[in-house]
Write a protein that holds these residues in place. Structure first.
Motif, PDB file in Angstrom:
ATOM      1  N   LEU A 135     -35.631  28.066  60.696  1.00 61.09           N
ATOM      2  CA  LEU A 135     -34.679  27.569  59.697  1.00 61.09           C
ATOM      3  C   LEU A 135     -35.320  27.493  58.311  1.00 61.09           C
ATOM      4  CD1 LEU A 135     -32.913  24.723  61.725  1.00 61.09           C
ATOM      5  CD2 LEU A 135     -31.957  26.949  61.077  1.00 61.09           C
ATOM      6  N   SER A 136     -36.547  26.979  58.245  1.00 61.64           N
ATOM      7  CA  SER A 136     -37.207  26.862  56.949  1.00 61.64           C
ATOM      8  C   SER A 136     -37.528  28.238  56.367  1.00 61.64           C
ATOM      9  CB  SER A 136     -38.485  26.021  57.063  1.00 61.64           C
ATOM     10  OG  SER A 136     -39.440  26.647  57.886  1.00 61.64           O
ATOM     11  N   SER A 137     -37.828  29.224  57.218  1.00 65.65           N
ATOM     12  CA  SER A 137     -38.087  30.581  56.737  1.00 65.65           C
ATOM     13  C   SER A 137     -36.818  31.208  56.172  1.00 65.65           C
ATOM     14  CB  SER A 137     -38.650  31.448  57.873  1.00 65.65           C
ATOM     15  OG  SER A 137     -39.913  30.981  58.298  1.00 65.65           O
ATOM     16  N   ALA A 138     -35.683  30.952  56.850  1.00 68.43           N
ATOM     17  CA  ALA A 138     -34.399  31.456  56.357  1.00 68.43           C
ATOM     18  C   ALA A 138     -34.046  30.813  55.016  1.00 68.43           C
ATOM     19  CB  ALA A 138     -33.306  31.194  57.386  1.00 68.43           C
ATOM     20  N   TYR A 139     -34.248  29.497  54.929  1.00 68.18           N
ATOM     21  CA  TYR A 139     -34.004  28.778  53.677  1.00 68.18           C
ATOM     22  C   TYR A 139     -34.885  29.323  52.554  1.00 68.18           C
ATOM     23  CZ  TYR A 139     -34.897  24.984  50.337  1.00 68.18           C
ATOM     24  OH  TYR A 139     -35.104  24.253  49.189  1.00 68.18           O
ATOM     25  N   PHE A 140     -36.155  29.561  52.865  1.00 65.71           N
ATOM     26  CA  PHE A 140     -37.095  30.073  51.870  1.00 65.71           C
ATOM     27  C   PHE A 140     -36.658  31.455  51.373  1.00 65.71           C
ATOM     28  CE2 PHE A 140     -41.094  32.166  50.616  1.00 65.71           C
ATOM     29  CZ  PHE A 140     -41.608  31.218  49.762  1.00 65.71           C
ATOM     30  N   TYR A 217     -36.188  19.360  52.004  1.00 67.37           N
ATOM     31  CA  TYR A 217     -34.976  19.988  51.467  1.00 67.37           C
ATOM     32  C   TYR A 217     -34.313  19.111  50.403  1.00 67.37           C
ATOM     33  CZ  TYR A 217     -35.687  22.862  55.596  1.00 67.37           C
ATOM     34  OH  TYR A 217     -36.232  23.694  56.541  1.00 67.37           O
ATOM     35  N   ARG A 218     -35.105  18.245  49.782  1.00 65.92           N
ATOM     36  CA  ARG A 218     -34.543  17.283  48.840  1.00 65.92           C
ATOM     37  C   ARG A 218     -33.863  17.956  47.652  1.00 65.92           C
ATOM     38  NH1 ARG A 218     -38.603  12.916  46.553  1.00 65.92           N
ATOM     39  NH2 ARG A 218     -39.800  14.827  46.268  1.00 65.92           N
ATOM     40  N   THR A 219     -34.475  18.973  47.080  1.00 59.03           N
ATOM     41  CA  THR A 219     -33.903  19.580  45.871  1.00 59.03           C
ATOM     42  C   THR A 219     -32.519  20.170  46.103  1.00 59.03           C
ATOM     43  OG1 THR A 219     -36.103  20.030  44.985  1.00 59.03           O
ATOM     44  CG2 THR A 219     -34.277  21.263  44.032  1.00 59.03           C
ATOM     45  N   PRO A 220     -32.319  21.037  47.132  1.00 60.91           N
ATOM     46  CA  PRO A 220     -30.954  21.545  47.337  1.00 60.91           C
ATOM     47  C   PRO A 220     -29.963  20.460  47.735  1.00 60.91           C
ATOM     48  CG  PRO A 220     -32.416  22.250  49.119  1.00 60.91           C
ATOM     49  CD  PRO A 220     -33.280  21.683  48.041  1.00 60.91           C
ATOM     50  N   LEU A 221     -30.425  19.434  48.467  1.00 63.57           N
ATOM     51  CA  LEU A 221     -29.523  18.346  48.852  1.00 63.57           C
ATOM     52  C   LEU A 221     -29.075  17.551  47.625  1.00 63.57           C
ATOM     53  CD1 LEU A 221     -31.252  17.042  52.110  1.00 63.57           C
ATOM     54  CD2 LEU A 221     -29.061  18.233  51.950  1.00 63.57           C
ATOM     55  N   ARG A 222     -30.014  17.282  46.742  1.00 62.62           N
ATOM     56  CA  ARG A 222     -29.664  16.557  45.514  1.00 62.62           C
ATOM     57  C   ARG A 222     -28.797  17.428  44.606  1.00 62.62           C
ATOM     58  NH1 ARG A 222     -35.340  14.213  43.412  1.00 62.62           N
ATOM     59  NH2 ARG A 222     -34.041  13.078  41.927  1.00 62.62           N
ATOM     60  N   PHE A 223     -29.075  18.727  44.591  1.00 61.09           N
ATOM     61  CA  PHE A 223     -28.264  19.662  43.809  1.00 61.09           C
ATOM     62  C   PHE A 223     -26.826  19.648  44.325  1.00 61.09           C
ATOM     63  CE2 PHE A 223     -26.498  23.884  42.957  1.00 61.09           C
ATOM     64  CZ  PHE A 223     -26.804  24.050  41.611  1.00 61.09           C
ATOM     65  N   ALA A 224     -26.671  19.666  45.656  1.00 64.27           N
ATOM     66  CA  ALA A 224     -25.337  19.632  46.250  1.00 64.27           C
ATOM     67  C   ALA A 224     -24.626  18.325  45.924  1.00 64.27           C
ATOM     68  CB  ALA A 224     -25.442  19.813  47.767  1.00 64.27           C
ATOM     69  N   THR A 225     -25.358  17.217  45.990  1.00 61.06           N
ATOM     70  CA  THR A 225     -24.771  15.907  45.674  1.00 61.06           C
ATOM     71  C   THR A 225     -24.300  15.855  44.225  1.00 61.06           C
ATOM     72  OG1 THR A 225     -26.220  14.836  47.293  1.00 61.06           O
ATOM     73  CG2 THR A 225     -25.191  13.423  45.638  1.00 61.06           C
ATOM     74  N   LEU A 326     -20.928  31.176  46.545  1.00 61.60           N
ATOM     75  CA  LEU A 326     -21.309  31.185  45.130  1.00 61.60           C
ATOM     76  C   LEU A 326     -22.172  29.986  44.772  1.00 61.60           C
ATOM     77  CD1 LEU A 326     -18.005  32.399  43.415  1.00 61.60           C
ATOM     78  CD2 LEU A 326     -20.152  33.661  43.656  1.00 61.60           C
ATOM     79  N   TRP A 327     -21.997  28.870  45.497  1.00 62.78           N
ATOM     80  CA  TRP A 327     -22.852  27.703  45.270  1.00 62.78           C
ATOM     81  C   TRP A 327     -24.303  28.062  45.567  1.00 62.78           C
ATOM     82  CZ3 TRP A 327     -26.259  25.116  48.408  1.00 62.78           C
ATOM     83  CH2 TRP A 327     -26.751  23.906  47.923  1.00 62.78           C
ATOM     84  N   THR A 328     -24.529  28.844  46.634  1.00 56.38           N
ATOM     85  CA  THR A 328     -25.881  29.286  46.972  1.00 56.38           C
ATOM     86  C   THR A 328     -26.465  30.141  45.861  1.00 56.38           C
ATOM     87  OG1 THR A 328     -25.283  29.291  49.325  1.00 56.38           O
ATOM     88  CG2 THR A 328     -27.264  30.490  48.701  1.00 56.38           C
ATOM     89  N   VAL A 329     -25.641  31.053  45.329  1.00 49.25           N
ATOM     90  CA  VAL A 329     -26.088  31.899  44.208  1.00 49.25           C
ATOM     91  C   VAL A 329     -26.373  31.034  42.987  1.00 49.25           C
ATOM     92  CG1 VAL A 329     -25.396  33.749  42.626  1.00 49.25           C
ATOM     93  CG2 VAL A 329     -24.799  33.895  45.064  1.00 49.25           C
TER      94      VAL A 329
END
Length: 355
Positions: A135-140, A217-225, A326-329
Motif C-alpha cells: 500500500l505504501s509503495s502504491a501511495y508513493f 499519511y498525515r499530509t494527504p489526510l490533512r490536505f483532504a480535510t 482530479l483530487w489526486t492530481v
C-alpha cells in the motif's frame, strides 16, 4: 570504510551486539548506536562500548526518526572523513553482509540513495507487513511518480550530500523514513536498489498502528480535510451571496459562484501553504501557480463530466468519481509544483555536483 553505520535501539537486544561484532570483523570502523530512552548505565551499553561502538544517548523515547537524525548528526559532527550514512535496524532483521553490500554500492554510486530491497518470500515477511508495504509503495508511486517496491526498508545508504535534507525532514517516528524518501524523489535523487534477504519473522517493533499510520499519511489526510472544509465554506458562501445579491440580476448565480469560489480558494491556498506543505518561500509565485491549477482542475471537471453525460449512471456519481481522481492530481501537482521547494532543490544539486 568511510561510512557511518547508524543503529537506533529502543530495547536491549542481543542481536544488536552480534551485528556490531560481525560488522567490526568485516571492516566497519564507524558504528553509531543510538539509545532511544534506555538506561545509559546498563551493562548492555558497556558491552557495546567495549566493542568499539560510538554511543548516543537520548533521554526519552523520541522515536525512530529522531534517533536516526541524532545518530547521523553525531557522525557528521564527530567522525572524520565520513562520505555517507547507512541506517540499519537493531532487531536482527539485517545481516552484516547486507550492510557491507550497501556500503560498497554507496561508494560505487555516491550520487544515489541506496535502498535494501527485501525479497517478500525469502525474508519471511508477515502478511500484515507485506500488505502495508504494498500500500505504501502504491501511495508513493501516485504522489511522486517514482517506483519504489520497498518504501519501508530500514537498510539505506545515504550519501553525505543529503545530510541537510535528513536534518530538515519532518517526523520523529516511522513517518520520517517515508518523508525523507519522498523528499529525495522530489529532488530527483536517483534510487539504486540492492537485493537483501532480511529475516522479518521475529522482528520486534514499537510501531503504533493508528498513530504512526496517521503520521506517515498525515499530509494527504490533512490536505483532504482542508479540501472538504473549504468545500463547505464554498457552499455556505454561495448560499449567502446568492441570497444577498439582487434576484433580478441575470448573472446572480454565476457571480455568487465566482465570489464564493474566490474566497474559499484563497483560504485553501493559505492553509495549504502554511499548514499542509509548510513552504512559504515565494508567495506571489505560489499564488499564481495555485490559481492556474485551481482553474485547470475546475475546467477539467466540467469538461470530463460533460463528456461522460451518456453513461447510464447518475451525473452526481460521475462527478464524484471524476472529482476524486482530479483530487489526486490536484494534491500531486500542489506538492511537486505549486509548493515545490526550489531553493532546497538547487542547494542539493549543487552539493551533489561538488561531492
Amino acid at each position: 570504510m568511510s561510512h557511518a553505520v547508524i543503529i537506533p535501539i529502543y530495547c536491549e537486544n542481543k542481536n544488536t551486539i552480534n551485528l556490531c561484532n560481525e560488522l567490526q570483523e568485516l571492516g566497519a570502523e564507524h558504528i553509531v548506536v543510538v539509545n532511544d530512552g534506555l538506561d545509559s548505565n546498563s551493562e548492555y551499553f558497556n558491552e557495546l562500548t567495549s566493542i568499539g561502538c560510538h554511543l548516543v544517548h537520548l533521554k526519552n523515547n523520541n522515536g525512530k526518526g529522531a534517533s536516526l537524525k541524532a545518530g547521523i548528526r553525531y557522525a557528521h559532527d564527530n567522525l572524520y572523513n565520513i562520505t555517507g550514512y547507512i541506517t540499519c535496524d537493531a532487531d536482527g532483521q539485517h545481516t552484516a553482509n547486507d550492510v557491507m553490500k550497501i556500503s560498497r554500492m554507496l561508494d560505487l554510486r555516491n550520487g544515489c540513495l541506496i535502498l535494501g530491497k527485501r525479497d517478500y518470500k525469502k525474508s519471511k515477511m508477515p502478511l500484515n507487513i507485506r500488505i502495508g508495504n504494498r500500500l505504501s509503495s502504491a501511495y508513493f508511486k501516485v504522489i511522486t511518480g517514482k517506483s519504489c517496491s520497498d518504501t519501508q526498508t530500514g537498510l539505506r545508504g545515504i550519501p553525505a550530500f543529503l545530510y541537510d535534507t535528513v536534518m530538515k525532514t519532518k517526523g520523529n517516528r516511522f513517518d520520517f523514513e517515508m518523508n525523507f524518501l519522498t523528499k529525495c524523489a522530489d529532488m530527483r535523487v536517483p534510487f539504486y536498489f540492492v537485493n537483501i534477504i532480511a529475516d522479518c519473522s521475529n522482528c520486534s517493533s514499537n510501531f503504533r498502528l493508528i498513530k504512526d499510520t496517521y503520521l506517515i499519511y498525515r499530509t494527504p489526510l490533512r490536505f483532504a480535510t482542508a479540501s472538504i472544509g473549504c468545500t463547505i465554506i464554498d457552499l455556505v458562501l454561495f448560499t449567502i451571496f446568492a441570497y444577498i445579491l439582487p434576484s433580478h440580476m441575470f448573472f446572480n448565480i454565476m457571480l455568487a459562484t465566482l465570489m464564493a469560489r474566490a474566497v474559499s480558494g484563497g483560504i485553501n491556498f493559505l492553509i495549504n501553504r502554511k499548514v499542509i506543505f509548510g513552504n512559504t518561500d515565494n508567495g506571489a509565485k505560489q499564488a499564481l501557480r495555485f490559481f492556474i491549477l485551481f482553474f485547470c482542475i475546475m475546467c477539467a471537471s466540467s469538461l470530463i463530466v460533460s463528456a461522460l453525460w451518456f453513461l447510464p449512471v447518475p451525473v452526481t456519481l460521475t462527478k464524484a468519481i471524476v472529482d476524486l481522481l482530479l483530487w489526486t492530481v490536484n494534491y500531486k501537482m500542489q506538492r511537486i509544483w505549486v509548493f515545490k521547494d526550489d531553493k532546497r532543490l538547487k542547494r542539493v544539486q549543487k552539493r551533489k555536483q561538488n561531492n
